[in-house]
Write a protein that holds these residues in place. Structure first.
Motif, PDB file in Angstrom:
ATOM      1  N   CYS A   1       0.830  -1.213   0.000  1.00 24.48           N
ATOM      2  CA  CYS A   1       0.000   0.000   0.000  1.00 24.48           C
ATOM      3  C   CYS A   1       0.865   1.264   0.000  1.00 24.48           C
ATOM      4  O   CYS A   1       1.712   1.436   0.875  1.00 24.48           O
ATOM      5  CB  CYS A   1      -0.911   0.008   1.224  1.00 24.48           C
ATOM      6  SG  CYS A   1      -1.967   1.472   1.208  1.00 24.48           S
TER       7      CYS A   1
ATOM      8  N   ASN B   1       0.021   4.048   0.863  1.00 29.66           N
ATOM      9  CA  ASN B   1      -0.250   4.873   2.045  1.00 29.66           C
ATOM     10  C   ASN B   1       0.489   4.341   3.271  1.00 29.66           C
ATOM     11  O   ASN B   1       0.428   4.954   4.331  1.00 29.66           O
ATOM     12  CB  ASN B   1      -1.761   4.915   2.343  1.00 29.66           C
ATOM     13  CG  ASN B   1      -2.463   5.967   1.497  1.00 29.66           C
ATOM     14  OD1 ASN B   1      -1.846   6.958   1.100  1.00 29.66           O
ATOM     15  ND2 ASN B   1      -3.732   5.756   1.203  1.00 29.66           N
TER      16      ASN B   1
ATOM     17  N   CYS C   1      -8.107  -0.207  -0.640  1.00 30.59           N
ATOM     18  CA  CYS C   1      -7.421  -0.932   0.413  1.00 30.59           C
ATOM     19  C   CYS C   1      -8.034  -0.562   1.777  1.00 30.59           C
ATOM     20  O   CYS C   1      -8.391   0.593   1.992  1.00 30.59           O
ATOM     21  CB  CYS C   1      -5.946  -0.515   0.349  1.00 30.59           C
ATOM     22  SG  CYS C   1      -4.942  -0.865   1.783  1.00 30.59           S
TER      23      CYS C   1
ATOM     24  N   CYS D   1      -6.276  -1.103   4.731  1.00 31.06           N
ATOM     25  CA  CYS D   1      -5.223  -1.194   5.759  1.00 31.06           C
ATOM     26  C   CYS D   1      -5.412  -0.070   6.774  1.00 31.06           C
ATOM     27  O   CYS D   1      -6.152   0.878   6.530  1.00 31.06           O
ATOM     28  CB  CYS D   1      -3.832  -1.140   5.124  1.00 31.06           C
ATOM     29  SG  CYS D   1      -3.274   0.515   4.694  1.00 31.06           S
TER      30      CYS D   1
ATOM     31  N   CYS E   1      -4.803   3.479   5.376  1.00 35.06           N
ATOM     32  CA  CYS E   1      -5.866   3.987   4.507  1.00 35.06           C
ATOM     33  C   CYS E   1      -7.080   4.395   5.355  1.00 35.06           C
ATOM     34  O   CYS E   1      -7.714   5.415   5.104  1.00 35.06           O
ATOM     35  CB  CYS E   1      -6.255   2.944   3.462  1.00 35.06           C
ATOM     36  SG  CYS E   1      -5.028   2.786   2.140  1.00 35.06           S
TER      37      CYS E   1
HETATM   38 ZN    ZN Z   1      -3.795   0.929   2.454  1.00 38.06          ZN
END
Ligand code: ZN
Length: 727
Positions: free
Chosen positions: A179, A181, A220, A222, A225
């Motif tokens: 990711c 981010n 996503c 996660c 995020c």
């Molecule tokens: Zn993410």
């Protein structure tokens, strides 16, 4: 209704039966025709000994160098690089060096580069050999894809699929997705980018796969995020099963989610650009993007060209399918990519004649060819190199612009209508040889609209307050606006406005200009979709039920305030692509008019059938076969400064001088013929570029025979007997 794809055999037979048309025979098994053996000899020309242009972004003939051995030696690299230079290539993209985190046990895929030490030492050798041969090197990296080793060591950096709560895995590539981010991944990635670019001496980067994969909007979830989405929008990421949100374009949370995904990727690219800017000035930065006009790609992959170009300084048009029958759609798409500045063009080919078409298409549309080595014959770019200064354009010769706003594509359920309405207007202008540029709504603040006498807004649904004010100012200052459909009904986030933002302009004071609004969307009833499918695409058959009254309406409205068009044509067929460019290079000034022959589709009752189904596309009909009463093809360009007119073409070795007349502000040339592709060059400055490149060589007035592709019996005549087929 216009179909959005070519028809299958069954569908086609059914349609023929319904229309009372003779059913078509299925394609014979050998219908793919004889492959050509190489390129016409006219392309292998001696290179002009003129100094190359300064700005390398405007002068790119690129190729992919794959097959790099495990350890590349200097001798070997020099030999190969010199070979590339000899055939006119000046930019190399190394392949199978996309991945910066290779571990010893990672399986072989195109992401699998050598471990970082070997990566750097090999690329150092490659770059040094290329530089010695005046070739720039643009590294080709992947953004978020990683292989097993990296994932096993950093499972916490992965994209999380909301549906399973598990790390995202993209089966087709065999990669896990990290990711952007995630601060730890970003740090690792940017550090590696900096190290690799500094150590190898790359001149630029192409960063691929800035995508959320697999292409689902459930990625996503996660922790980073989740936190950032909350911070930036005030919303929590909703439950993916909540159909009131996910997939519901009326939900502001869903639109915020789509925007968040797009902007995350754009931000990542901007940060990579920041790293490049710190290393060296003017590094090239691009990333591959197929279907930049597709609402599907925007919402599922989380990609948006407009947002990505915050970081990129060169855009990249991967065109699928790249075939001559889709030329209307592809030219309108190319115009969008070109709106961001210089652009690469990749059209896949499996034979030299297909490669030739792709190259000629790119040059006609003002794009740089990016060649993927699918065919073993390296394309001879020597012809382009000889005339390279002719290809340095200073903008399209036009006074019409079409506005495109990316939020209109990204945030509305009916976004396909917006894209097709844009296509319909663009295609009608193209067929009528009215040159246009695409203008990006979010760039209105820095765009000089004064050069356009007409600005078309085809169903530009989403516009910000600032963008609306710019359009109002343009009209008040004397500009002419034509808008259709739901233009300005929404703001830039997809929120419906209480009243269309441009309503007052259409109803009240228009200052020195004029603004016309039509609720109807004529473009929707005049556009042709892509023909054929797949990457390359064979000749598809399509049903042409475009509404000609709509075309006439488009042309009449678009030209209503253009008493002096920049270009006027006589007897130039709608299936010939005509693109005129201003040209300025040092003391040379001129106008170059590119002509690309896309003739050869037969209207058989209701069906449009390509003559050359196999996409060998060696059969280029002469436009004069289509002109009645001994008419001549003529092009009149608004200029009184023309002192000489030439015709150059890779179809033959000769250079032609053309007869022309200058009258009432126009220079009119008679076009003696068109093979596959040619450039008419009008000298308007003090120095004569063509004559200087030729160094006083001979010219002729007679239109020469076209040099055939080798390996085909008759590569220049129409194969009338070719079986009509279907994909
Ligand atoms: Zn993410």
């Amino acid at each position: 209704m216009i179909l959005d794809r070519a028809l299958s055999l069954d569908e086609l037979q059914k349609m023929c039966a319904e229309a009372g048309v003779e059913p078509l025979e299925p394609l014979p098994s050998n219908a793919c025709g004889e492959k050509t053996g190489g390129f016409p000899s006219s392309l292998y020309v001696r290179t002009a000994e003129t100094t190359p242009p300064d700005d390398w972004f405007k002068n790119i003939r690129s190729y992919v160098w794959d097959d790099i051995p495990e350890v590349l030696t200097m001798d070997e690299a020099n030999k190969i690089a010199a070979g590339y230079a000899d055939i006119g290539i000046n930019v190399i993209f190394p392949e199978h060096y996309r991945y910066l985190f290779a571990g010893p046990d990672d399986g072989v895929s195109w992401f699998n580069s050598p471990p970082i030490d070997l990566y750097i030492s090999n690329m150092k050798v490659l770059v040094s050999a290329c530089h010695r041969n005046n070739i720039k090197v643009v590294g080709h990296l992947t953004a978020c894809c990683v292989l097993d080793t990296y994932f096993r060591n950093h499972p916490d950096q992965a994209m999380i699929d909301l549906r399973s709560g598990e790390p995202a895995y993209f089966r087709r590539y065999g990669t896990y997705m990290m990711c952007p981010n995630n601060p730890d991944f970003k740090k690792e990635y940017l550090n590696r980018v900096e190290m690799v670019v500094r150590e190898t001496g790359y001149d630029g980067l192409m960063v691929d796969e800035t995508e959320w994969l697999p292409a689902e909007w459930s990625i996503c979830g996660c922790e980073h995020c989740r936190r950032l989405f909350k911070e930036q929008t005030g919303y929590d990421i909703p439950d993916y099963r909540d159909s009131l949100v996910f997939g519901n374009y009326e939900s502001p949370v869903f639109r915020a989610w789509l925007r968040f995904r797009i902007e995350t990727m754009g931000n990542f690219l901007s940060e990579i650009r920041g790293v490049l800017d710190n290393i060296k000035k003017d590094m090239l930065f691009t990333g591959c993007y197929c279907e930049a006009l597709s609402p599907f790609v925007a919402s599922y992959y989380g990609m948006d060209l407009e947002d990505m170009c915050r970081g990129h300084n060169v855009s990249f048009f991967e065109c699928e399918p790249a075939n001559p029958w889709s030329f209307r759609y592809a030219v309108a798409e190319a115009s969008y990519y070109r709106a961001f500045g210089p652009s690469f063009y990749l059209g896949y080919s499996i034979s030299p004649s297909q490669q030739f078409y792709n190259w000629a298409f790119a040059k006609t549309c003002g794009l740089h060819i990016w060649m993927f080595p699918q065919i073993n014959i390296v394309f001879p770019l020597l012809w382009e190199k000889k005339w390279e200064k002719v290809f340095i354009d200073d903008g399209l010769l036009c006074n019409t612009a079409i506005l495109f706003s990316s939020p209109s594509k990204n945030y509305l359920r009916e976004a396909y209508e917006t894209v097709n309405e844009y296509q319909g207007w663009a295609q009608a202008l193209l067929e009528n040889h009215i040159p246009f540029e695409t203008v990006i709504a979010s760039k209105l603040g820095t765009t000089d609209l004064g050069k356009y006498s007409t600005l078309i807004l085809p169903d530009v649904t989403c516009l910000s307050d600032n963008e609306i004010n710019k359009i109002i100012d343009y009209v008040h200052d004397g500009g002419y606006v034509v808008a259709t459909g739901r233009t300005s009904h929404y703001d830039e986030t997809g929120n419906q406005r209480a009243e269309p933002g441009l309503a007052t302009l259409f109803n009240d004071d228009q200052g020195k200009g004029k603004a016309v609004y039509m609720e109807e969307m004529p473009g929707l009833r005049y556009f042709v979709p892509r023909i054929g499918g797949g990457r390359i695409g064979e000749g598809g058959v399509w049903k042409d039920n475009r509404n000609e009254a709509m075309r006439d309406l488009i042309i009449e409205t678009a030209t209503a305030r253009q008493p002096d068009p920049v270009i006027k044509t006589t007897n130039i067929d709608p299936e010939i692509v005509l693109m005129p460019y201003y040209h300025a290079s040092g003391e040379y000034k001129g106008i170059s008019v590119h002509l690309l022959n896309c003739l050869g589709t037969r209207n058989d009752g209701i069906m449009m059938i390509p003559e050359d189904m196999a996409f060998e596309y060696t059969a280029y009909p002469s436009p004069y076969d289509y002109i009645e009463d001994d008419g001549k093809m003529k092009i009149a360009v608004r200029s009184e400064d023309v002192s000489q007119a030439y015709l150059i073409s890779p179809d033959f070795e000769e250079v032609l001088t053309l007869d022309f007349t200058v009258k009432d502000g126009y220079c009119e040339v008679t076009v003696p013929g068109l093979g596959r592709y040619e450039i008419i060059y009008l000298v308007t400055g003090k120095k004569d570029l063509i004559s200087d490149i030729m160094k006083g060589g001979a010219v002729t007035k007679e239109f020469p025979a076209i040099v055939p592709f080798p390996g085909v019996d008759d590569s220049t005549s129409v194969q009338k007997e070719t079986q009509a087929g279907v994909i």
